[in-house]
Design a protein around this motif. Structure first.
Motif, PDB file in Angstrom:
ATOM      1  N   GLY A 129      28.312   9.094 -53.939  1.00  0.00           N
ATOM      2  CA  GLY A 129      26.997   9.773 -54.211  1.00  0.00           C
ATOM      3  C   GLY A 129      26.845  10.689 -55.213  1.00  0.00           C
ATOM      4  N   HIS A 130      28.221  11.165 -55.903  1.00  0.00           N
ATOM      5  CA  HIS A 130      27.964  12.643 -56.953  1.00  0.00           C
ATOM      6  C   HIS A 130      27.711  11.973 -58.205  1.00  0.00           C
ATOM      7  N   PRO A 131      26.664  13.278 -59.429  1.00  0.00           N
ATOM      8  CA  PRO A 131      26.415  12.533 -60.416  1.00  0.00           C
ATOM      9  C   PRO A 131      27.822  12.806 -61.226  1.00  0.00           C
ATOM     10  N   GLU A 132      27.888  12.168 -62.756  1.00  0.00           N
ATOM     11  CA  GLU A 132      28.602  12.235 -62.964  1.00  0.00           C
ATOM     12  C   GLU A 132      29.314  13.888 -63.395  1.00  0.00           C
ATOM     13  N   GLY A 133      30.323  14.515 -64.063  1.00  0.00           N
ATOM     14  CA  GLY A 133      30.748  15.897 -64.354  1.00  0.00           C
ATOM     15  C   GLY A 133      30.338  15.697 -65.592  1.00  0.00           C
ATOM     16  N   THR A 134      30.021  16.858 -66.309  1.00  0.00           N
ATOM     17  CA  THR A 134      29.814  17.595 -67.322  1.00  0.00           C
ATOM     18  C   THR A 134      31.692  18.456 -68.241  1.00  0.00           C
ATOM     19  N   ILE A 135      31.580  18.183 -69.346  1.00  0.00           N
ATOM     20  CA  ILE A 135      32.241  19.107 -69.830  1.00  0.00           C
ATOM     21  C   ILE A 135      32.002  19.761 -71.049  1.00  0.00           C
ATOM     22  N   ASP A 136      32.901  20.946 -70.321  1.00  0.00           N
ATOM     23  CA  ASP A 136      32.300  22.319 -71.265  1.00  0.00           C
ATOM     24  C   ASP A 136      32.229  22.604 -72.376  1.00  0.00           C
ATOM     25  N   ASP A 137      32.429  23.255 -73.145  1.00  0.00           N
ATOM     26  CA  ASP A 137      32.982  23.838 -74.749  1.00  0.00           C
ATOM     27  C   ASP A 137      34.163  24.787 -74.215  1.00  0.00           C
ATOM     28  N   GLN A 138      35.096  24.078 -73.486  1.00  0.00           N
ATOM     29  CA  GLN A 138      36.501  24.859 -72.991  1.00  0.00           C
ATOM     30  C   GLN A 138      36.819  23.967 -73.114  1.00  0.00           C
ATOM     31  N   GLY A 139      36.518  22.279 -72.512  1.00  0.00           N
ATOM     32  CA  GLY A 139      36.600  21.620 -72.643  1.00  0.00           C
ATOM     33  C   GLY A 139      37.916  21.589 -70.914  1.00  0.00           C
ATOM     34  N   ARG A 140      37.245  21.806 -69.851  1.00  0.00           N
ATOM     35  CA  ARG A 140      36.938  21.732 -68.678  1.00  0.00           C
ATOM     36  C   ARG A 140      35.113  20.867 -68.055  1.00  0.00           C
ATOM     37  N   CYS A 141      36.079  20.077 -66.958  1.00  0.00           N
ATOM     38  CA  CYS A 141      35.067  19.668 -66.508  1.00  0.00           C
ATOM     39  C   CYS A 141      34.198  20.186 -65.059  1.00  0.00           C
ATOM     40  N   PHE A 142      33.380  19.960 -65.045  1.00  0.00           N
ATOM     41  CA  PHE A 142      32.725  20.281 -63.257  1.00  0.00           C
ATOM     42  C   PHE A 142      32.081  19.426 -62.931  1.00  0.00           C
ATOM     43  N   TRP A 143      31.767  19.115 -61.212  1.00  0.00           N
ATOM     44  CA  TRP A 143      30.844  17.876 -60.986  1.00  0.00           C
ATOM     45  C   TRP A 143      30.219  18.943 -60.239  1.00  0.00           C
ATOM     46  N   PHE A 144      28.711  19.818 -60.015  1.00  0.00           N
ATOM     47  CA  PHE A 144      28.310  20.673 -59.365  1.00  0.00           C
ATOM     48  C   PHE A 144      27.348  19.995 -58.753  1.00  0.00           C
ATOM     49  N   THR A 145      27.839  20.497 -57.057  1.00  0.00           N
ATOM     50  CA  THR A 145      26.393  20.365 -55.487  1.00  0.00           C
ATOM     51  C   THR A 145      26.103  20.944 -55.046  1.00  0.00           C
ATOM     52  N   PRO A 146      25.223  20.466 -54.082  1.00  0.00           N
ATOM     53  CA  PRO A 146      24.207  22.541 -53.440  1.00  0.00           C
ATOM     54  C   PRO A 146      25.473  23.163 -53.207  1.00  0.00           C
ATOM     55  N   THR A 147      25.988  22.828 -52.547  1.00  0.00           N
ATOM     56  CA  THR A 147      27.236  23.628 -51.576  1.00  0.00           C
ATOM     57  C   THR A 147      28.970  23.745 -51.711  1.00  0.00           C
ATOM     58  N   GLY A 148      28.978  23.468 -53.838  1.00  0.00           N
ATOM     59  CA  GLY A 148      29.764  23.945 -54.103  1.00  0.00           C
ATOM     60  C   GLY A 148      30.322  23.778 -55.449  1.00  0.00           C
ATOM     61  N   ILE A 149      31.869  23.388 -56.359  1.00  0.00           N
ATOM     62  CA  ILE A 149      31.892  22.756 -57.375  1.00  0.00           C
ATOM     63  C   ILE A 149      33.122  23.575 -57.801  1.00  0.00           C
ATOM     64  N   PHE A 150      33.295  21.244 -58.138  1.00  0.00           N
ATOM     65  CA  PHE A 150      34.476  21.299 -58.229  1.00  0.00           C
ATOM     66  C   PHE A 150      34.956  20.269 -59.886  1.00  0.00           C
ATOM     67  N   SER A 151      35.762  20.941 -60.103  1.00  0.00           N
ATOM     68  CA  SER A 151      36.148  20.863 -61.703  1.00  0.00           C
ATOM     69  C   SER A 151      37.997  20.697 -61.929  1.00  0.00           C
ATOM     70  N   VAL A 152      38.230  19.845 -62.917  1.00  0.00           N
ATOM     71  CA  VAL A 152      39.620  20.272 -63.476  1.00  0.00           C
ATOM     72  C   VAL A 152      40.017  20.567 -65.099  1.00  0.00           C
ATOM     73  N   THR A 153      41.009  21.155 -65.402  1.00  0.00           N
ATOM     74  CA  THR A 153      41.016  22.009 -66.923  1.00  0.00           C
ATOM     75  C   THR A 153      42.446  21.452 -67.468  1.00  0.00           C
ATOM     76  N   ALA A 154      42.785  21.099 -67.919  1.00  0.00           N
ATOM     77  CA  ALA A 154      44.161  21.438 -68.477  1.00  0.00           C
ATOM     78  C   ALA A 154      45.057  22.620 -68.497  1.00  0.00           C
ATOM     79  N   PRO A 155      45.811  22.597 -67.955  1.00  0.00           N
ATOM     80  CA  PRO A 155      46.777  24.231 -67.065  1.00  0.00           C
ATOM     81  C   PRO A 155      46.738  24.914 -68.457  1.00  0.00           C
ATOM     82  N   ILE A 156      45.969  26.354 -68.801  1.00  0.00           N
ATOM     83  CA  ILE A 156      46.123  26.781 -69.411  1.00  0.00           C
ATOM     84  C   ILE A 156      47.831  27.996 -69.562  1.00  0.00           C
ATOM     85  N   ASP A 157      48.404  27.655 -69.433  1.00  0.00           N
ATOM     86  CA  ASP A 157      50.157  27.768 -69.305  1.00  0.00           C
ATOM     87  C   ASP A 157      50.574  26.944 -70.665  1.00  0.00           C
TER      88      ASP A 157
END
Length: 124
Positions: free
Chosen positions: A27-55
């Motif tokens: 029941g969660h909405p689609e994620g949003t990709i930011d200008d750094q290429g990370r993707c975030f799923w925002f909920t009222p209780t927290g944030i889940f996200s994925v990113t390419a490793p910075i190393d």
């Protein structure tokens, strides 16, 4: 207790497709990709996200680590599991179901980058 969780992904677009499907099944909405290429799923209780490793090394699942997502019902956990299988996930551990002794309904997957995730329903 937690504000956010971020997992590594070798391909953020593939991860977005996968997590849009499994989180959408809960029941969660689609994620949003930011200008750094990370993707975030925002909920009222927290944030889940994925990113390419910075190393610049390949993403890897933590040995012994699991990220769990709350499911409102066993059916929601099953839909989450099926959406994951249909979008590049791999079933791990026992099939979805009630775990003896705990009464918890659990479904486990590995995402396309190898991270272990779970949908958990706590019966009332």
């Amino acid at each position: 207790m937690y504000s956010h969780i971020m997992l590594g992904a070798d391909d953020v677009a593939v991860a977005k497709t996968f997590y849009d499907a499994v989180l959408g099944a809960l029941g969660h909405p689609e994620g949003t990709i930011d200008d750094q290429g990370r993707c975030f799923w925002f909920t009222p209780t927290g944030i889940f996200s994925v990113t390419a490793p910075i190393d610049d090394q390949p993403a890897s699942g933590g040995n012994g680590s699991t990220v769990g997502f709350a499911a409102d019902s066993p059916e929601a956990a099953d839909a989450w599991h099926q959406a994951g299988l249909e979008n590049g996930g791999v079933s791990v551990e026992d099939p979805p179901g009630v775990r003896e002794g705990s009464g918890l309904y659990l479904a486990y997957l590995r995402d396309p980058s190898g991270n272990k995730i779970c949908a958990l329903h706590r019966p009332s």
